[in-house]
Design a protein around this motif. Sequence first.
Motif: not given
Length: 284
Positions: A78-83
């Motif tokens: 599970v990975e958070m991606q803001r870009t």
Amino acid sequence: MNDVPKNIKDLNLEDDFLFAKVMSDNEICRRVLEQILNISIKKVESPITQKTIDLLLDGKGIRLDVYVNDDNDTVYNVEMQRTKRKDLPKRARYYQGNIDLDLISAGRPYEDLRKTYVIFICTFDFFNQGRYVYTFENICKEDNKIILGDETIKMFLNTKGILDDVNSDIKEFLQYIETTTAEFAASANNRLIKDIQKKVEAVKDSKEMEVEYMTLFQRDRENRELGREEGREEGREEGREEGYESSTKILKLYNKGIDKKEISSELNLDLALVEKIIRNYESI
């Protein structure tokens, strides 16, 4: 990237540090996965937060925000991606490949590979269709009823969704990612959010966590500065070992008739550097 860190009190779940610390709680991690996937999970193994998989000598190491197994030996990244990067789908593919290599030893049967989910929680709509969730499996192009069955699933969650394609709990959870406040949690109908908020407050109130957060920020900043300095040195001193290796690779490809832009892309090097090395070579 900004070289001035946020105060830990100002972090939202979209920030990697807070997200990883909250998801390191076995029970919260299990319940989050249950809501995202709409399945029942008995338990998850202790999450390995921000695990680095470094497998290939010339490959790129990857850092996984949350990398866990459940009671059925299913693996979840599970990975958070803001870009919003155009290479996000290939990033998911790269993660999948490295996870598989991490799971199976040389010479072991392919049956040892386990079902895996690569889940990106994005604060943007990568596919611009208004969905909260986009799920991908390998299916037959000629007959969509035929699934390949390689047990790899890639999911892209979108906090900016507008369609009615998920239940209210998921909608609230995705909104909470960007509005991680006690006020939002108190008004939420999703019980999970209230429990996550307790963990959020525990992390933010911990002096130990604050020190770790600042230490990690400083380390990342030093690594970025080192990378920039090494890049400048490589441009100035092609005789350095790394510069020499890059030059050798560039010239081998160039002498095979490969275009400069293709060389730049294949070796992941700046085009200006490739052109400079070739120009110096031709002037000899």
